[in-house]
Design a protein around this motif. Structure first.
Motif, PDB file in Angstrom:
ATOM      1  N   SER A  23       0.838  -1.210   0.000  1.00  0.00           N
ATOM      2  CA  SER A  23       0.000   0.000   0.000  1.00  0.00           C
ATOM      3  C   SER A  23       0.867   1.251   0.000  1.00  0.00           C
ATOM      4  CB  SER A  23      -0.924   0.023   1.220  1.00  0.00           C
ATOM      5  OG  SER A  23      -1.890  -0.995   1.107  1.00  0.00           O
TER       6      SER A  23
ATOM      7  N   ASP B 172      -5.279  -1.578  -5.265  1.00  0.00           N
ATOM      8  CA  ASP B 172      -4.705  -2.048  -4.001  1.00  0.00           C
ATOM      9  C   ASP B 172      -5.678  -2.980  -3.290  1.00  0.00           C
ATOM     10  OD1 ASP B 172      -3.266  -2.456  -1.725  1.00  0.00           O
ATOM     11  OD2 ASP B 172      -3.142  -0.341  -1.123  1.00  0.00           O
ATOM     12  N   GLU B 173      -5.406  -4.264  -3.365  1.00  0.00           N
ATOM     13  CA  GLU B 173      -6.241  -5.292  -2.730  1.00  0.00           C
ATOM     14  C   GLU B 173      -7.722  -5.077  -3.001  1.00  0.00           C
ATOM     15  OE1 GLU B 173      -5.196  -7.114   0.819  1.00  0.00           O
ATOM     16  OE2 GLU B 173      -3.096  -6.487   0.758  1.00  0.00           O
TER      17      GLU B 173
ATOM     18  N   GLN C  48      -7.161   0.533  -1.019  1.00  0.00           N
ATOM     19  CA  GLN C  48      -7.433  -0.674  -0.233  1.00  0.00           C
ATOM     20  C   GLN C  48      -8.593  -0.408   0.734  1.00  0.00           C
ATOM     21  OE1 GLN C  48      -4.092  -2.230   1.982  1.00  0.00           O
ATOM     22  NE2 GLN C  48      -5.240  -4.019   2.675  1.00  0.00           N
TER      23      GLN C  48
HETATM   24 MG   LIG Z   1      -2.000  -2.834   2.064  1.00  0.00          MG
END
Ligand SMILES: [Mg+2]
Ligand SMILES: Nc1ncnc2c1ncn2[C@@H]1O[C@H](COP(=O)(O)OP(=O)(O)O)[C@@H](O)[C@H]1O
Lengths: 252, 430
Positions: free
Chosen positions: A45, A174-175, A89
């Motif tokens: 991240s 991000d994820e 995220q």
């Molecule tokens: Mg992360």
């Protein structure tokens, strides 16, 4: 398109300074999809935030260039207008700002910064509707304040909907898969895949291999200990799924 | 008064002397002498008076402008024409230089409007809600008011009311309002001050909400100049199943103190206070609420939103009293302040005094800067920093308009607040 060389970044952690990225190199060409995998706390991240221009990280060494521009000298909004998009995220809830108002401000600010004409209201509505329909984002959600009261999955879909609307050149996800059930994962992946093009690149950050069954990457990198410790093709993701990150943690 | 009498207090004493010559035997006049005596005993409230600790009127109002005479009709008409009503089709009730301007004993769409003084005056019940008050601004108005209106709403009224105060520049004005909303009736009121640069207004309103009645009341305190002063005191009593939706919008320049004294007297009543304040530059905006729960199963809520910058000050004092026996009361108060730069000042003073055991009460207060995570989220999508901060500040204050049911009015008030934030210009937003 994106070229990261020897990136070192640290954060203030109380009294002390902590280096999180310790000499990261990454090269992404137009049209490529790169996946970054790595254990929790590896700095994935952090990398996304630094690309998008978030405050609070001290880049002590290295360079990031984006289409031959020095990204590190650009404000977040300038990066967005240049074509950088970060799907967070943890998307932030913004009470009091209607999603629609925000999207219009964002899209037209980017267009203005690029010297393009602002969209008329009907043009804008049409563009939003197209993006929202594709990601199964309901009109009612667009009237609500940004992400307020959205479920985890709705927030992620909202991120990808914004990407579909803003049509970036480089999207960092991000994820995006975390918090998605299998149906939502499919919808989101289709949204991403439909945007794949020879000009557009993706950096897909994920902890699990699952997402990469849907969004098949050209390159897979392992981020551990603040560096890319291994790179390979899609098969690397499968290998990680079986063996875990343990060996890299030791190496790091 | 004591030896430390200020010039302002001497002006008020002289005004009482001259006005008392024309007092009648009517009860409304009979109450004046007592009220003024009680006001004069302590004079203008100063910072050692707890309720005025942060708004020291003795120090801020050393001298007062001349009391205004009757307003000039042509000028009033021009002022009104320049500022159309905020709500479509609203019936305007005009109080010019403190005096009711309108036909005597007018009845419009089930609403009876009359003067408080003079020919055709209707004063029955006026003064009931303030008889026990020891608030100095209230007492000064009761002693000195030069006129005003009584309004009776007897039915569910579709037509909104707009009470407009117009004052001469640099004048002292003390108009008075009494509104009675009958059982089951409803009233929708916007109260605003138009013009009055450097004027000092001390307005008093009494609002009686009978059983099952509902009142929506929005007061807009938009200070016209650095030396303008807008003091207002609302005393409201809510009977069984009565409902009040109150909102104060405070913007502009100068000194404003908006007081509300609310008495939840009937069971199952519901009162809600909201305040949206933008205090930028030479603005001291004070919102003071005293709310007393005296009945069963009643609910109240308060949300104060204040944005301050460029030296502006926002004061929020909220005191909720739950009397013994006011069981099942649900009372919640929240005050949030936002600093637009490093120069604003904020005082949040919530107080709860609870004497009943089976109640749900809570209060909270925050003050801080914009959330940088939110700022970054907007910027990461391409919204320039200045616009992002601006958008978030607007959202912060506009949230206090959440309970305004008329959407067109809500939009206008939101625009008004956005305009108030414009004052920051480019200089401090970045
Ligand atoms: Mg992360
Ligand atoms: N602002 C910050 N202050 C202190 N530590 C931070 C900050 N941001 C990240 N970290 C730390 O840096 C490391 C990497 O975090 P992050 O980039 O979020 O990891 P990942 O996304 O790979 O799980 C973690 O140990 C985290 O606690």
């Amino acid at each position: 398109m994106l070229s990261i060389e020897n990136l070192h970044a640290s954060v203030e952690d109380g009294e002390s300074t902590r280096e999180i990225l310790k000499g990261l190199d990454l090269e992404i060409w137009p049209g490529e999809v790169h996946a970054i995998m790595g254990p929790n706390g590896a700095g994935k991240s952090t990398l996304g935030h630094i690309i998008a221009g978030k405050d609070g990280y001290d880049v002590t060494e290295g360079t990031i260039s984006f289409n031959d521009e020095n990204l590190l000298e650009m404000a977040p909004e300038e990066r967005a207008a240049a074509g950088i998009f970060l799907a967070f995220q943890y998307p932030v809830e913004v009470p009091g700002v209607a999603t629609m108002t925000f999207l219009k401000a964002a899209l037209n600010a980017q267009r203005e910064a690029r010297g393009e004409k602002a969209l008329s209201t009907p043009e804008f509505m049409k563009a939003v509707k197209t993006a929202a329909d594709k990601l199964g984002v309901k009109q009612e959600m667009l009237r609500r304040p940004i992400n307020v009261g959205f479920s985890g999955g709705e927030k992620k879909r909202n991120e990808i909907m914004q990407m579909a609307l803003l049509q970036p050149k480089l999207a960092v996800l991000d994820e995006t898969d975390s918090g998605l059930d299998i149906d939502a994962l499919r919808i989101v992946s289709e949204g991403v895949n439909s945007l794949r093009s020879p000009e557009r690149s993706f950096l897909v950050i994920t902890h699990y291999q699952r997402l990469l069954d849907y969004i098949v990457p050209d390159h897979v990198h392992v981020l551990a200990g603040g560096r890319i410790v291994r790179s390979g093709g899609p098969e690397l993701a499968k290998e990680l799924e079986e063996r875990g990150y343990a060996e890299f943690l030791e190496a790091a | 008064m004591s030896a430390a009498q200020t010039e302002a207090e001497r002006t008020l004493a002289a005004l009482f002397e001259s006005r008392s010559a024309s007092f009648t035997k009517a009860p409304i006049d009979a109450a004046r002498a007592d009220a003024f005596r009680r006001f004069a005993a302590n004079g203008l409230p100063h910072r050692r008076v707890e309720a005025y600790k942060y708004t020291d009127l003795k120090a801020r109002l050393r001298r007062l402008p001349e009391p205004a005479g009757p307003a000039d009709n042509a000028r009033v008409a021009a002022t009104l024409a320049a500022h159309p009503p905020l709500q479509e089709g609203a019936t305007r009730v005009l109080i010019a230089n403190g005096r009711y301007h309108g036909a005597i004993g007018e009845t419009i769409g089930g609403i009876r409007i009359a003067s408080l003084l003079g020919e055709g005056a209707e004063t029955e019940g006026v003064g009931t809600l303030v008889a026990a008050s020891d608030d100095p601004l209230t007492l000064a108005n009761v002693g000195l008011f030069e006129g005003g209106v009584s309004i009776h709403v007897d039915a569910p009224s579709a037509r909104p009311l707009e009470i407009v105060h117009v004052a001469n520049d640099e004048s002292l004005v003390m108009g008075r309002i009494a509104v009675f909303v009958a059982p089951g009736a409803s009233a929708n009121v916007v109260e605003r001050v138009i013009g009055g640069r450097d004027a000092v207004l001390n307005t008093l309103a009494e609002l009686t909400i009978a059983e099952g009645a509902r009142v929506d009341w929005i007061r807009i305190a938009d200070g016209a100049s650095e030396a303008s002063t807008d003091l207002s005191s609302l005393h409201v009593r809510v009977a069984e199943r009565g409902r009040l939706e109150h909102l104060t919008v405070s913007t502009g320049l100068g000194l404003a103190r908006a007081q509300a004294f609310a008495h939840v007297a009937g069971d199952e009543a519901d009162v809600n206070f909201r305040a949206a304040t933008v205090a930028i530059g030479k603005r001291h905006a004070d919102n003071t609420l005293v709310l007393r729960h005296d009945a069963l199963n009643s609910t109240s809520s308060e949300v104060f939103r204040s944005a301050v910058g460029d030296g502006g000050t926002a004061i929020v004092q909220g005191r909720i009293l739950v009397a013994p026996g006011a069981q099942k009361t649900d009372a919640r108060m929240m005050s949030n302040a936002l600093f637009l730069d490093e120069t604003g000042e904020v005082v949040n003073k919530p107080e709860l005094e609870i004497f009943a055991d089976d109640v749900q009460c809570g209060h909270g207060a925050t003050s801080g800067d914009l959330d940088e995570e939110m700022v970054f989220y907007l910027r990461a999508r391409g919204v320039p920093e200045v616009s992002a901060r601006r958008l978030l500040a607007e959202a912060f204050v506009v949230e206090a308009l959440e309970r305004v049911t008329d959407e067109a009015l809500q939009d206008k008030l939101a625009d008004h607040l956005r305009g108030a934030l414009d004052v920051m210009g480019g200089k401090t937003w970045s």
